[in-house]
Write a protein that holds these residues in place. Structure first.
Motif, PDB file in Angstrom:
ATOM      1  N   ALA A  15       0.841  -1.188   0.000  1.00  0.00           N
ATOM      2  CA  ALA A  15       0.000   0.000   0.000  1.00  0.00           C
ATOM      3  C   ALA A  15       0.882   1.246   0.000  1.00  0.00           C
ATOM      4  O   ALA A  15       1.999   1.232   0.532  1.00  0.00           O
ATOM      5  N   PRO A  16       0.431   2.348  -0.603  1.00  0.00           N
ATOM      6  CA  PRO A  16       1.229   3.587  -0.588  1.00  0.00           C
ATOM      7  C   PRO A  16       1.534   4.028   0.839  1.00  0.00           C
ATOM      8  O   PRO A  16       0.668   3.985   1.727  1.00  0.00           O
ATOM      9  N   VAL A  43      -5.169 -16.819   1.569  1.00  0.00           N
ATOM     10  CA  VAL A  43      -4.241 -15.728   1.262  1.00  0.00           C
ATOM     11  C   VAL A  43      -3.656 -15.184   2.562  1.00  0.00           C
ATOM     12  O   VAL A  43      -4.265 -15.294   3.628  1.00  0.00           O
ATOM     13  N   LYS A  44      -2.471 -14.592   2.462  1.00  0.00           N
ATOM     14  CA  LYS A  44      -1.788 -14.018   3.613  1.00  0.00           C
ATOM     15  C   LYS A  44      -1.866 -12.493   3.551  1.00  0.00           C
ATOM     16  O   LYS A  44      -1.533 -11.892   2.523  1.00  0.00           O
ATOM     17  N   PHE A  45      -2.325 -11.901   4.625  1.00  0.00           N
ATOM     18  CA  PHE A  45      -2.302 -10.455   4.794  1.00  0.00           C
ATOM     19  C   PHE A  45      -1.087 -10.139   5.672  1.00  0.00           C
ATOM     20  O   PHE A  45      -1.090 -10.445   6.867  1.00  0.00           O
ATOM     21  N   CYS A  46      -0.065  -9.564   5.074  1.00  0.00           N
ATOM     22  CA  CYS A  46       1.207  -9.380   5.784  1.00  0.00           C
ATOM     23  C   CYS A  46       1.339  -7.954   6.322  1.00  0.00           C
ATOM     24  O   CYS A  46       1.084  -6.976   5.599  1.00  0.00           O
ATOM     25  N   CYS A  47       1.732  -7.862   7.572  1.00  0.00           N
ATOM     26  CA  CYS A  47       1.946  -6.568   8.218  1.00  0.00           C
ATOM     27  C   CYS A  47       2.959  -5.752   7.412  1.00  0.00           C
ATOM     28  O   CYS A  47       4.021  -6.270   7.027  1.00  0.00           O
ATOM     29  N   ARG A  48       2.650  -4.500   7.169  1.00  0.00           N
ATOM     30  CA  ARG A  48       3.536  -3.650   6.365  1.00  0.00           C
ATOM     31  C   ARG A  48       4.824  -3.304   7.101  1.00  0.00           C
ATOM     32  O   ARG A  48       5.808  -2.896   6.483  1.00  0.00           O
ATOM     33  N   PRO A  65     -10.786  -8.669  13.106  1.00  0.00           N
ATOM     34  CA  PRO A  65     -11.274  -7.381  12.593  1.00  0.00           C
ATOM     35  C   PRO A  65     -10.358  -6.843  11.501  1.00  0.00           C
ATOM     36  O   PRO A  65      -9.255  -7.358  11.299  1.00  0.00           O
ATOM     37  N   SER A  66     -10.814  -5.794  10.828  1.00  0.00           N
ATOM     38  CA  SER A  66     -10.029  -5.249   9.725  1.00  0.00           C
ATOM     39  C   SER A  66      -8.931  -4.299  10.186  1.00  0.00           C
ATOM     40  O   SER A  66      -8.057  -3.932   9.393  1.00  0.00           O
ATOM     41  N   ALA A  67      -8.967  -3.897  11.451  1.00  0.00           N
ATOM     42  CA  ALA A  67      -7.923  -3.028  12.012  1.00  0.00           C
ATOM     43  C   ALA A  67      -7.540  -3.538  13.403  1.00  0.00           C
ATOM     44  O   ALA A  67      -8.408  -3.882  14.203  1.00  0.00           O
ATOM     45  N   GLU A  81      -3.809  -1.820   4.480  1.00  0.00           N
ATOM     46  CA  GLU A  81      -2.383  -1.508   4.489  1.00  0.00           C
ATOM     47  C   GLU A  81      -1.517  -2.749   4.283  1.00  0.00           C
ATOM     48  O   GLU A  81      -0.307  -2.625   4.061  1.00  0.00           O
ATOM     49  N   CYS A  82      -2.123  -3.918   4.349  1.00  0.00           N
ATOM     50  CA  CYS A  82      -1.351  -5.157   4.285  1.00  0.00           C
ATOM     51  C   CYS A  82      -0.912  -5.477   2.852  1.00  0.00           C
ATOM     52  O   CYS A  82      -1.538  -5.064   1.870  1.00  0.00           O
ATOM     53  N   VAL A  83       0.169  -6.234   2.763  1.00  0.00           N
ATOM     54  CA  VAL A  83       0.598  -6.824   1.493  1.00  0.00           C
ATOM     55  C   VAL A  83      -0.080  -8.187   1.390  1.00  0.00           C
ATOM     56  O   VAL A  83       0.013  -9.001   2.312  1.00  0.00           O
ATOM     57  N   VAL A  84      -0.764  -8.425   0.299  1.00  0.00           N
ATOM     58  CA  VAL A  84      -1.535  -9.654   0.147  1.00  0.00           C
ATOM     59  C   VAL A  84      -0.835 -10.585  -0.831  1.00  0.00           C
ATOM     60  O   VAL A  84      -0.430 -10.168  -1.928  1.00  0.00           O
ATOM     61  N   THR A  85      -0.705 -11.840  -0.432  1.00  0.00           N
ATOM     62  CA  THR A  85      -0.044 -12.822  -1.285  1.00  0.00           C
ATOM     63  C   THR A  85      -0.741 -14.172  -1.133  1.00  0.00           C
ATOM     64  O   THR A  85      -1.279 -14.486  -0.065  1.00  0.00           O
TER      65      THR A  85
END
Length: 297
Positions: A15-16, A43-48, A65-67, A81-85
């Motif tokens: 995310a920007p 899928v993995k939501f990775c902490c930025r 939750p989403s936050a 804000e996460c990187v998704v892979t």
């Protein structure tokens, strides 16, 4: 996960850092992670901040939750804000929730036909993600039959009008055996439109199976090619529409097959769909000639 405008793969995109909206790096179209549905746990939501992975558990595969604060680095993060892979290097479409083709849904026949045509016109490369787990040849044939009859109606009417006009100019009008033969050929050709289109689709699907395109059986390729035929709507253009529609169908089918195959091997389907279309036109001529001969007896 692909851009809905250009089909560019969006996995692993950070995310920007300034908090602005995510945009496709290829075409600049804005998007959010919430727009996409995933199979839960795939899928993995990775902490930025520290790349710690979390897995979505909602029905749409989103974080719940989403936050929250990251359990490892304690920094506050949100899903957007996460990187998704994909988990375990899955294929890029495997974790996505399937959005079925409108043709598979309940509702008025013509509405389902039109919305499926729009998918073929605008998003042919997404067709493989919308199909059911098991190919359904009968349902695909039913769609192409209806599509061919609707798309070919202008050509059929023009053929009848031109036959009447030509006969009137040459023989001064009046119904007789010759005029009946001409009209019979036009009507029979129109009725047989689905046969010609199915013949072309079989040839193209056969090409895919011969090319051993990874992960695509003959039945699956046949389905993809048929549902990419929205461009046959160009057949409604008088006189040149048939040729335009056939060429555009070859291109759309190639794009749809290429998107479905990990290895871009769509050249053979394009070439053989054109060959199949030419063979279909020859078949149309032979059927028309046969009907013309039969009506003389």
């Amino acid at each position: 996960m692909r851009c809905k405008a250009c089909q560019h793969i969006l996995w692993n995109q950070p995310a920007p850092s300034d908090g602005s909206a995510r945009v496709c790096p290829e075409c600049g179209t804005a998007y959010t992670l919430a727009e996409f549905g995933f199979k839960p746990g795939t899928v993995k939501f990775c902490c930025r901040h520290c790349a710690t992975a979390y897995y979505g558990t909602s029905p749409e595969g989103h974080l719940e939750p989403s936050a929250f604060n990251c359990a490892v680095c304690a920094n506050p993060i949100t899903m957007e804000e996460c990187v998704v892979t994909p988990h375990d290097a899955m294929a890029d479409v495997a974790p996505m929730l399937r959005e079925p083709l409108p043709w598979f849904e309940q509702g008025p026949l013509l509405s389902r036909w039109w919305r499926t045509v729009c998918v073929g016109l605008k998003k042919a490369s997404s067709i493989h993600t919308r199909l059911t787990e098991q190919p359904n040849i009968g349902r695909a044939v039913a769609f192409l039959s209806l599509h061919a009859w609707i798309s070919g109606v202008v050509s059929a009417v023009l053929g009848v009008v031109m036959s009447l006009g030509a006969f009137n100019m040459l023989f001064g009008g009046g119904l007789n055996l010759g005029l009946n033969n001409m009209l019979a050929v036009q009507v029979a050709s129109y009725i047989a439109y689905p046969l010609y289109m199915l013949f072309a689709a079989v040839v193209a699907a056969w090409a895919v199976s011969l090319a051993s395109v990874e992960g695509l059986s003959f039945k699956r390729a046949f389905e993809i090619i048929i549902y990419s035929s929205g461009v046959l709507l160009y057949m409604l253009i008088p006189f040149c529409g048939g040729l335009i529609g056939l060429i555009l169908w070859a291109i759309a089918a190639s794009q749809a097959i290429a998107a479905a195959a990990p290895k871009d091997r769509a050249t053979s389907p394009v070439i053989l769909l054109l060959v199949g279309g030419f063979a279909a036109l020859v078949l149309e001529g032979l059927i028309g000639f046969g009907i013309s001969m039969l009506t003389q007896f």
